[in-house]
Structure formats: C-alpha cells, structure tokens
Design an enzyme around this catalytic site. Structure first.
Site, mmCIF file in Angstrom:
data_model
loop_
_atom_site.group_PDB
_atom_site.id
_atom_site.type_symbol
_atom_site.label_atom_id
_atom_site.label_comp_id
_atom_site.label_asym_id
_atom_site.label_seq_id
_atom_site.Cartn_x
_atom_site.Cartn_y
_atom_site.Cartn_z
ATOM 1 N N ASP A 186 68.608 44.292 45.863
ATOM 2 C CA ASP A 186 69.347 44.620 44.639
ATOM 3 C C ASP A 186 70.738 45.130 44.984
ATOM 4 O OD1 ASP A 186 69.748 45.997 41.827
ATOM 5 O OD2 ASP A 186 67.871 44.890 41.635
ATOM 6 N N ASP A 187 71.314 45.896 44.108
ATOM 7 C CA ASP A 187 72.699 46.387 44.191
ATOM 8 C C ASP A 187 72.963 47.131 45.509
ATOM 9 O OD1 ASP A 187 75.204 47.197 43.454
ATOM 10 O OD2 ASP A 187 74.575 48.276 41.660
ATOM 11 N N ARG A 224 79.726 52.629 32.840
ATOM 12 C CA ARG A 224 79.175 52.707 34.199
ATOM 13 C C ARG A 224 80.295 52.528 35.233
ATOM 14 N NH1 ARG A 224 74.758 49.378 37.780
ATOM 15 N NH2 ARG A 224 73.588 51.168 38.460
ATOM 16 N N TRP A 252 71.013 38.153 38.077
ATOM 17 C CA TRP A 252 72.393 38.181 37.546
ATOM 18 C C TRP A 252 72.489 39.314 36.536
ATOM 19 C CZ3 TRP A 252 76.227 33.979 37.985
ATOM 20 C CH2 TRP A 252 77.343 34.173 37.183
ATOM 21 N N ASP A 253 73.118 40.401 36.947
ATOM 22 C CA ASP A 253 73.138 41.614 36.124
ATOM 23 C C ASP A 253 74.440 41.714 35.330
ATOM 24 O OD1 ASP A 253 72.229 44.033 35.176
ATOM 25 O OD2 ASP A 253 72.030 44.984 37.138
ATOM 26 N N MET A 254 74.467 42.585 34.326
ATOM 27 C CA MET A 254 75.654 42.766 33.490
ATOM 28 C C MET A 254 75.502 44.130 32.819
ATOM 29 S SD MET A 254 76.910 42.382 30.132
ATOM 30 C CE MET A 254 78.248 41.636 29.261
ATOM 31 N N ASP A 270 64.949 48.189 31.833
ATOM 32 C CA ASP A 270 65.065 49.124 32.953
ATOM 33 C C ASP A 270 63.990 50.199 32.879
ATOM 34 O OD1 ASP A 270 67.067 47.945 34.327
ATOM 35 O OD2 ASP A 270 68.662 49.278 33.632
HETATM 36 C C1 DGJ Z 1 70.699 47.552 36.213
HETATM 37 C C2 DGJ Z 1 69.464 46.732 36.399
HETATM 38 O O1 DGJ Z 1 68.774 46.603 35.199
HETATM 39 C C3 DGJ Z 1 68.617 47.379 37.487
HETATM 40 O O2 DGJ Z 1 67.402 46.702 37.615
HETATM 41 C C4 DGJ Z 1 69.396 47.362 38.774
HETATM 42 O O3 DGJ Z 1 69.603 46.043 39.182
HETATM 43 C C5 DGJ Z 1 70.728 48.085 38.577
HETATM 44 N N1 DGJ Z 1 71.445 47.578 37.460
HETATM 45 C C6 DGJ Z 1 71.569 47.957 39.805
HETATM 46 O O4 DGJ Z 1 72.808 48.521 39.639
#
Ligand code: DGJ
Length: 736
Positions: free
Chosen positions: A366-367, A443, A477-479, A548
C-alpha cells in the site's frame, strides 16, 4: 421484438428483459412518457384533455389550445422556461441571454446494439445483446439539436439513457443543465430508497416515503462520494425483499451528480439523474457537440431482491471489463493496517512469507513506497521508488513476492499531488485551483488537473512505465480528497464551468488507456474506502475497496447496503486486527473472517504478530474461502436479515442450480439465556436434501446434519445468540 415502433412512428414500446418502457410523440413533437414497468404490448395515451382541464396556473404552450400545458404533461425530457414548473432536464442559454429551451422531436431510428458513447463508460451492449432507439429533435429557435438514446437490453429489465446535444445554429450556446434521464411516473405513492453515509460509514440503506416536493441526493465533490451513492429507487410502499415493484436509477459516471424524485402538485412523480447543475456549465460553439453520461433504469416486480439480481447481472455482464465479471479474485494480504508507512523490505517479505504459508494468494504493498512518502504530509506525485525502503525497486520486490508463490499488487494515488512534492514545485499549475485564492487542502493534498491533456498524458506515461517494467498483477487506485476551488489554469474564463466534467473525461481516458494496455492487471478502485463506488469506476476497475472501516460489525450495514446495487464480486473486504483501528471494537476472528469472506476476501493486519492458534484459524479460513469462492463471487446474493435497526444480519449465496449455498449470520449483542432464533433460507430446491456443514457458530450445536430444501426455506436453521458479535456460518450441499 425489443423495440416496437407503432402508430406511424409516434409510439415506441421498448421491451427489456421482461419489462417495458413506452413513450410517444404528441402535438407535433412533444415527447411524453407512457409507461415504465411490467411488460405491455402497447401503452394507451393519457387522456391529455382531461388531465389538463381546470389548471388555471399551468400555462398553455400552443396558441388556441387551452388544454395543453407542459406543466401537466408526463414528459421524457422536460426543458426549462415553457411553463413546466417542475425540475427541468435541459436548460440552454442562448446567445441572446435567455434560457428558454424547447425541443420538438421529429424522427427516430432503431439501431442494433447501441450507438457509441465516446470517452464515457457505458453499458456493454452489442447487436446480439440489445438494441437502441434514437430520437432526434431540435429547438428551432436556437438551432440546438437533441438526440435521446434508449438502449434496451435483451436479458435484463434495464434501459440505458444518454443524451447528445449538437449546436447546429450559428451562435454559441451555454448548456446550464443536461440531465441524462428524466421520466414522469403517473403516481406518487412511493418510498425513496437511497444509500447514504459518510467516510467509514458508506451506503447505509435509507427508506423514506415521498411527499410533495423534491427528494434529492447529490454530489458536488468531484467524485460520487461517501455521502450518497448515485442510486435512487422508488419502491411501492409495501415492497419487500421479495415482493412489490421497484424502479431504480443509477448511472455510469463517477463525478458530480444530482438524482431526485419530485412529487408534483398533480400527484405525479418526476424521476431524474444527471450532471449536478451546481458545478457545471458547458459552452457549445456552432458545430460542437456534447454527450451526457449514461443513466441506467432498472425495473423489478420482485422486490429489492429482483432489483439487486438485475443490477448484479448488469455489473458482471454489461459493466465490468469483459472477462473480469467471470474471473475469480485472489485472497489478498494488504500491508496498510499492518505497517502503515513504517515498513522495510525485510518486514514486507516476512509478512508475505507468513501470508503464503496461511494460504493468501496475493500480497499488496500500500501507500509509502515512493519519494519521501513516510507519512501523509508529502510526496504524492513523486512516483520514483524509495530505494532506502525497497533497494531492488518495485520489480525486485515483485520478483521476490512471486518467488514465494504469491501475486503482487501495488497501491497508487495518481490523481493527487502533495503541495510538498517535487512535482508541485516543478508544475505548480498542474493542480486544480482558481486565480487569487489559496487552494484548500484535504489530507494535505491537492487534486491534479486532469481536464488538461498534458497532465493526463503524464499520468498515462508513468503508470504505463511502472506496469511495463515490473511484474505487477494488481493495482489499488486510491483517491483521498474531494475537489474544491475547481478551476483549470489552461481553460478560458468562459470554459471554467466545464472543468469538473472535463476532469472525469480525462480520468476515463487515462483509465481506458491503461486498462487496454494492461488487460491482465486487476484494478481495484478506492477513494478513502468507498467514496467512488459507482458503475463508472466499475467499467474500468472491476472491484472497489468497500470502506476504510474494516470492523466486521460496521461492515454488516455497509456490505448490506452496497449489495443493493453492487454484487459481492465488486466489493473487497478484509479481516483486520483487534481492537479494530477505526472502532476499537474487539470481535472474534471467525466473525471477521466470515463477514470478509462474503466478498472479495483478504487480510489487512500484521500476521507475524499473531499466535499460532490464530494463524491456524486463518489457514482454515483461506481453505474454506477457496471452497466457497465461486458461490460468493458468482452466485446469487440473498439478504435474509437486515442489519438496519436490528440486532442481527444474515445473507446467503446460492448457485443458479441450487446445488450449493453458503449462509452467514451475525448477531451484534449476545443474549443470556436467550431465545432460539430461526433463519429461513431462500431459493433452494424444495425437493432436494441438503447436507449441512456448520462452519462457525456457538459451541455445542447439535442441529440436523441434513434437511430438505423445503424445511430449510419453510422452517429454517436454528441458532442462539450466545456471545456478542457471534457468527454462524453454514455450507449447504445438495445430496443428489
Ligand atoms: C485510503 C485507503 O482507503 C486505505 O485503504 C489506504 O490505502 C490509505 N488510503 C493509504 O493512504
């Protein structure tokens, strides 16, 4: 015959999967709605004279005709300013400054399959799977041409609707509102059903009776949002899971929307969905055209279950990228809640080694793998791998993960830019913003301006390079923020109102390119969990991180609500640590397991810290999931007990032939010395016997080992709510 053209081309009846949609032309080109519901061969015209009579405050639009008012007409695509005081679907401001708009329809065409919808996600319909009616009209005063497309599916009671606007005049026009679908239902006794919530609390089911006025949901966030999913159903007030009529609306779009139901003064209901006029206006120069996103209308005469079956089939067969609707999804370990940003390569490999040992199939990083990204304060946009953390780069790590027998997945958040990043320092104009105002942060990040071709090209470039150079099997692919100060440094002042829509068109171009170039990569969309869970995203990325909030009890309402529209194969769900990081709640591993196993299954915790007994239980969970995976991902989903306002929730999965079923049943609070609860199942074969494999539940259970399908549906399975947050799970297999 899916599309019938009757009465010299003035009446149209579309048949889609056993439902009908009927419309007609009256008084030289006004398009009226006739019917959307159960199958009919024809829909009789409304008695327009009768319904128009005695309405002194409804303006009449045709000279000499005091019985014809648009205000009472059941319309298909109502326009602004000609005496219909309900919510319009179309409003165009002409060069002379007024916004009065009127469209008369003159001709039609029936086409096999569907006309293309350039640059936009759309229902995947081919000549063998559906046909479309295209109605063409124009506003003689402005030269605006309007094309309404109705795409009728053969196999499902679904109509797709989109609109094309062409400026055939010689002066510019400004589109102030262009909805994708509008229809006037003849009655108003409906409950409105929507999926509402917030970050971490997405898609909770809401049901309220309609009253006079507008009941609307909307987003002006630049994404569909956590707050209201782009879905609105109108249900008979007595509709239940299995009975009653439901008409539902959604669309294939991921940005701002407005969806509403307006009960008029005359007891009709206008149902609509479209681009949110609050964040939209579009300049149409002579010769230019504009296309709206595609709306989806679904009808069920078998309650919410019938509606969900339709949406689930629609998503798998006509929305997801072809083949992904039928491909099994792997069991995942994601390192986010295990390490957050604090990881090293040895730690990741240690996690992956345990994961492989307990039966996980894919490891997801992940991140935090790039630039100076050690927290969420900086570095989005600096997509060079952090060699201190990962000396062998992404390719090196992916290779080592593959050596463990696991697939490898990677997190990205391409649409964002941190103010504190090399990218922002090099290209300060690449973020959305407006002159003279600071950019708000969410954020600690801004949003890249994807309405610009150069930014979209850069994004395609680095992601394509990443996917080409490293053996990556999956992308998350996050946002993580919504849009404010929406403006583009490259757009002219009169085109700034187009930025939100152009952003989505840019995003869809990026996603279209990448998924076409890398069709074997499984893409999962995410927006702080389920902040962009919609059909538009599922067109490119066939699954979504549901929320989340990974607490199993919170997930009951989230997954239950999500299932109204989206099939389990579209939802990712993970087992996380206790105390849960969002709620602090402690739930049994079995409960966390079976709730997560009710979707695309995975883990999101530090497996290296678990005691041997829990690892053994996890090994057993992954074994169980492999046994039931095809039921969960491809079976029918049945909501048996609703968590809305109740202490318990239950659902089941059953295959088409009723050979097999999986039942998951959770109580929130336990009961001391409590009742025996009975859970009646659905859609089994009443004439067959089922072996009952009890996979989880209170100790000391001595229920039957086999039962007839009739008894399972008529009497049910018993359980006691002995403990808080307890799960009962049953696997039923037909004996013959
Ligand atoms: C938000 C996502 O929903 C999480 O699962 C995780 O990937 C974080 N971002 C990472 O910054």
């Amino acid at each position: 015959m899916p599309i019938q053209v009757l009465n010299q081309g003035t009446e149209f009846v579309l048949t889609a999967g056993g439902a009908s949609y009927a419309l007609g032309l009256v008084e030289s080109g006004y398009l009226v709605h006739r019917h959307f519901g159960s199958a009919v061969r024809e829909a009789p015209p409304w008695p327009l004279r009768v319904i128009a009579a005695g309405r002194p405050f409804s303006p009449t639009v045709l000279p000499g005709r005091d019985d014809f008012s648009l205000d009472v007409l059941p319309q298909e695509y109502p326009t602004y300013g000609r005496g219909d005081f309900r919510t319009p679907a179309l409003k165009i401001r002409g060069a002379d400054g007024n916004a009065v708009t009127e469209v008369r329809f003159q001709n039609h065409e029936v086409v096999p399959g569907r006309p293309p919808l350039p640059g936009l996600p759309h229902l995947r319909v081919f000549p063998e799977s559906g046909s479309s009616l295209v109605l063409r009209g124009e506003d003689p005063y402005t030269g605006l041409r309007v094309e309404l497309t109705y795409c009728a599916l053969n196999d499902l009671p679904v109509i797709g609707r989109s609109v094309r606007l062409i400026n055939a005049g010689d002066r510019p026009l400004v589109i102030e509102r262009a909805f994708s679908a509008s229809l006037d239902l003849p009655v108003s006794r409906f409950d409105a059903v929507t999926l509402n919530g917030a970050w971490g609390r997405e898609r909770h089911l809401t049901r309220v009776p309609l009253g006079p006025g507008v009941r609307a949901i909307q987003s002006g966030r630049g994404a569909s949002g956590h707050q209201a999913n782009p879905f609105l159903a109108l249900a008979d007030p007595d509709a239940t899971e299995e009975h009653g009529e439901v008409r539902a609306l959604s669309w294939l779009y991921s940005g701002n929307f407005w969806a509403g139901a307006e009960v008029s003064q005359f007891g009709t209901t206008r149902l609509q969905i479209g681009l949110n006029p609050e964040e939209f206006c579009w300049r149409l120069e002579p010769g230019e055209e504009f296309v709206t996103p595609e709306a989806v209308l679904a009808f069920s005469s078998a309650g919410f279950q019938g509606m969900s079956d339709t949406f689930h089939d629609l998503v798998r067969e006509h929305v997801m990228p072809e083949s992904w609707g039928h491909r099994e999804r792997p069991i995942v370990l994601n390192n986010w809640e295990a390490t957050y940003f604090q990881f090293t390569e040895p730690k990741l490999l240690e996690l992956a080694t345990v994961a492989a040992d307990v039966g996980v199939e894919m490891f997801v990083l992940d991140d935090g793998w790039f630039g100076a990204r050690n927290n969420d304060l900086k570095a989005l946009g600096d997509w060079q791998v952090n060699r201190e953390k990962l000396p062998g780069g992404i390719a090196g790590l992916a290779g080592r993960i593959h050596d463990l027998g696991l697939k490898f997945g990677l997190w990205v958040e391409p649409e964002m830019i941190s103010p504190d990043s090399d990218l922002a320092r090099a290209h300060p104009d690449w973020a959305l913003g407006v002159p003279g105002r600071t950019r708000s942060e969410g954020r600690h990040q801004w949003v890249l301006d994807l309405s610009r071709d150069d930014v979209a090209d850069w994004m395609i470039g680095w992601l394509d390079d990443l996917l080409t150079r490293a053996p990556i099997d999956y992308i998350k692919w996050d946002m993580n923020r919504n849009m404010s100060e929406v403006g583009s440094a490259l757009a002219a002042p009169e085109r700034q109102g187009e930025t939100s829509y152009r952003y989505l068109l840019g995003l869809y171009r990026v996603l279209g390119e990448l998924t076409a170039r890398h069709p074997e990569v499984l893409f999962e969309s995410c927006s702080g969990g389920g902040g962009r869970f919609d059909l538009g995203m599922l067109f490119f990325m066939p699954q979504t991180w549901t929320s989340d909030d990974s607490d199993a009890i919170e997930r009951l309402a989230i997954q239950h609500g999500t299932s109204l529209v989206y099939p389990p194969i579209a939802m990712a769900a993970h087992v996380s640590a206790v105390p849960n990081h969002q709620m602090g709640r402690v739930t049994p591993l079995a409960t966390r397991g079976w709730v997560a196993m009710s979707a695309n299954f995975g883990y999101e915790l530090d497996l290296t810290r678990l005691p041997a007994e829990e690892l053994a239980e996890i090994r057993e969970q992954t074994r169980q999931y492999r046994k039931v995976r095809s039921l969960v991902q491809f079976g029918r989903f049945r909501r048996l007990l609703s968590p809305v306002g109740n202490n318990d929730a239950a659902w089941m999965f059953v295959d088409e032939k009723a050979d097999e079923a999986l039942v998951v049943w959770v109580n929130r609070l336990g009961e001391v010395n409590g009742a025996v609860h009975w859970l009646r199942l659905r859609d089994l074969d009443s004439g067959r016997r089922y072996r009952i494999l009890r996979l989880a539940g209170p100790e000391g259970w001595d229920g039957p080992e086999t039962m007839g399908g009739d008894a399972l549906m008529g009497i049910g399975l018993p359980s006691l709510y002995r403990r808080d947050f307890q799960v009962s799970a049953f696997h039923l297999v037909a004996e013959d």
